[in-house]
Design a protein around this motif. Structure first.
Motif, PDB file in Angstrom:
ATOM      1  N   ILE A 180      69.210 123.451 118.027  1.00 16.27           N
ATOM      2  CA  ILE A 180      68.396 123.464 119.243  1.00 16.27           C
ATOM      3  C   ILE A 180      68.384 124.890 119.785  1.00 16.27           C
ATOM      4  O   ILE A 180      69.075 125.767 119.271  1.00 16.27           O
TER       5      ILE A 180
ATOM      6  N   LYS B  25      62.723 117.502 127.898  1.00 14.77           N
ATOM      7  CA  LYS B  25      62.762 116.453 126.871  1.00 14.77           C
ATOM      8  C   LYS B  25      62.260 116.980 125.531  1.00 14.77           C
ATOM      9  O   LYS B  25      62.810 116.651 124.473  1.00 14.77           O
TER      10      LYS B  25
ATOM     11  N   ASP C  99      64.806 118.779 123.447  1.00 21.49           N
ATOM     12  CA  ASP C  99      65.742 117.895 122.766  1.00 21.49           C
ATOM     13  C   ASP C  99      67.206 118.280 122.955  1.00 21.49           C
ATOM     14  O   ASP C  99      67.939 118.476 121.980  1.00 21.49           O
TER      15      ASP C  99
ATOM     16  N   LYS D 221      70.463 116.314 121.254  1.00 16.01           N
ATOM     17  CA  LYS D 221      71.067 116.591 119.946  1.00 16.01           C
ATOM     18  C   LYS D 221      72.411 117.296 120.080  1.00 16.01           C
ATOM     19  O   LYS D 221      73.205 117.296 119.156  1.00 16.01           O
TER      20      LYS D 221
ATOM     21  N   LYS E 171      71.088 117.502 129.694  1.00 17.21           N
ATOM     22  CA  LYS E 171      71.082 116.172 129.070  1.00 17.21           C
ATOM     23  C   LYS E 171      70.824 115.077 130.099  1.00 17.21           C
ATOM     24  O   LYS E 171      70.157 114.084 129.816  1.00 17.21           O
TER      25      LYS E 171
END
Lengths: 386, 82
Positions: B25, B45, B48, B51, B76
């Motif tokens: 990421i 979002k 990501d 992950k 997160k």
């Protein structure tokens, strides 16, 4: 039961994850200063006080601008009446002096080392250009680390666009002598290595003169050995990314070789390989790669994007040099590349790791750019070579 | 404790964290999105952050001393919002 002889294994216990770099961002900026040292020393040896004057004026101007910016940025805590008040010492960090000093040295070394008309106005040109570069190239975006344009490139482009005609006098004396510009006619005129476009210019003797710096030009850009020492130091210390340097140089050399081959096809006197290295060593290409292009703040973030960035900037340099009216295009190309960087690195399509999509994008853009350039070269005016 | 109290320097986009992230990421994009006000939930979002395995390598390698891992951890929460 058979016994297995166990051999003691030498291990070292350490906490994970393993720390890879042991020095911080201030050390990186000190590294950039060290990498600039050979070029600065050479320019002092060759041009004496003229080079040091340009460097000092731009460094002092940029540092003062940054200092005022830091005071304005922290005015609420600096001039607070209650317990939140902080002193100037708490607010300032070493980066507030190192970053403008590096930009100022780079800009001062790029200034054409010629007499101005009138002579005293060079202080005005330098101060105004340095202020423009540091304010509109860096400070309006929020200071160190947030700029999208390189301040030194911005200042240089502003100076070239506004004050180019003022730098019309003779070059200051190069202490190491002049080789192929050493006639009384060309010293007084505007001839630089990049405006001489005849076939007899592209010889290996002139390439070696350009490489060892026995010509006139901008103070820092002439001696390629000093620049290569700085580039090697930055790459060994991993202060800059080798992806963008390698992709730029490979694309630049390939495109220059294509141009040299086309010129050799129309004029037998041109040696295509000598033409390629003449292009590499003349002007500010190596200087720009080392100190302008490889500045990580203005680069895209990911490796595949950096490779594409190098390819695009190299294309713009060669296009400007070959077809535009301006003789030199490194600073323009770096600025256009900076503007493109956030587009190349948009989060919807950038990828931190190499994948098939990005290998294809980089390879296709490399091939397409070479093909397009070869197509453009069919329309080149070859009569200038005569 | 003393290390976490160290003064943060500005991010110079050296991409050490991006190159070393084991799950691939982009911690810098996540950090910049989290620092912008108001936070763009759709962009978080799309980046990501779920992950992330909290390995903390990005904080360890950062030459500017920015606690990137904590910022990714905060993102997160936003990525889990409906």
């Amino acid at each position: 039961m058979e016994t297995v002889a166990t051999k003691p294994v030498e291990t070292q216990v350490a906490s994970s994850p393993k720390k890879i770099r042991h020095y911080g961002v201030t050390a990186r900026y000190v590294d950039a200063l060290i990498a600039l040292a050979p070029v600065t020393i050479w320019s002092y040896l060759a041009y004496g006080v003229y080079a040091i004057r340009n460097v000092l004026i731009s460094v002092v101007t940029m540092m003062l601008a940054e200092f005022v910016f830091v005071i304005i940025k922290n005015r609420k805590v600096l001039f607070a009446k209650d317990a939140t008040k902080k002193s100037l010492k708490d607010v300032l960090s070493p980066l507030d002096f190192l970053a403008p000093a590096i930009s100022g040295i780079i800009f001062g070394l790029m200034v054409p080392n010629r007499d101005t008309n009138p002579e005293g106005m060079i202080y005005f040109y330098l101060i105004v250009s340095a202020l423009f570069g540091i304010i509109l190239g860096k400070l309006v975006f929020g200071g160190t680390g947030r700029n999208i344009f390189n301040p030194a490139a911005t200042a240089f482009v502003f100076m070239i666009v506004c004050f180019q005609s003022k730098f019309s006098g003779a070059y200051h004396w190069n202490a190491w002598g002049l080789s192929f510009l050493d006639s009384s006619a060309s010293v007084a005129s505007d001839a630089t290595a990049l405006t001489l476009h005849t076939a007899s210019t592209y010889t290996w003797d002139n390439v070696s003169a350009l490489f060892f710096g026995t010509i006139n030009g901008a103070a820092g850009e002439t001696c390629k050995i000093a620049i290569l020492i700085g580039l090697a130091y930055l790459l060994i210390r991993r202060d800059t990314d080798w992806h963008v340097v390698v992709s730029f140089l490979v694309t630049f050399l390939c495109m220059s070789l294509i141009a040299g081959l086309f010129m050799a096809g129309h004029n037998n006197a041109v040696d295509p390989f000598a033409y390629t290295f003449y292009q590499l060593c003349s002007g500010g290409v190596l200087f720009g790669v080392t100190y302008l292009l490889a500045d990580p703040v203005t680069l895209p973030l990911t490796k595949p994007s950096r490779v594409l960035h190098g390819i695009l900037v190299a294309m713009m340099v060669v296009m400007i040099r070959t077809f535009a009216s301006a003789p030199e295009g490194m600073a323009y190309a770096v600025m256009m590349g900076n503007a493109l960087a956030c587009f190349i690195d948009y989060f919807q399509w950038s990828s931190p790791k190499w994948n098939r999509k990005w290998i294809l994008i980089d390879a296709i853009s490399f091939v397409v750019i070479l093909g397009l350039f070869a197509w453009c070269m069919t329309g080149f005016d070859y009569s200038v070579l005569q | 404790m003393a290390e976490s109290m160290k003064k943060e320097q500005p991010c110079i986009r050296c991409a050490e964290c991006v190159n070393r992230c084991p799950v691939g990421i982009n911690p810098v994009f996540i950090m910049n999105t989290m620092k912008s006000m108001p936070v763009d939930k759709a962009k978080v979002k799309a980046l990501d952050p779920l992950k992330c395995t909290d390995c903390g390598i990005c904080t360890q390698v950062c030459p500017s001393g920015i606690d990137v891992a904590t910022i990714v951890k905060r993102s997160k929460v936003i990525a889990k919002l409906p």
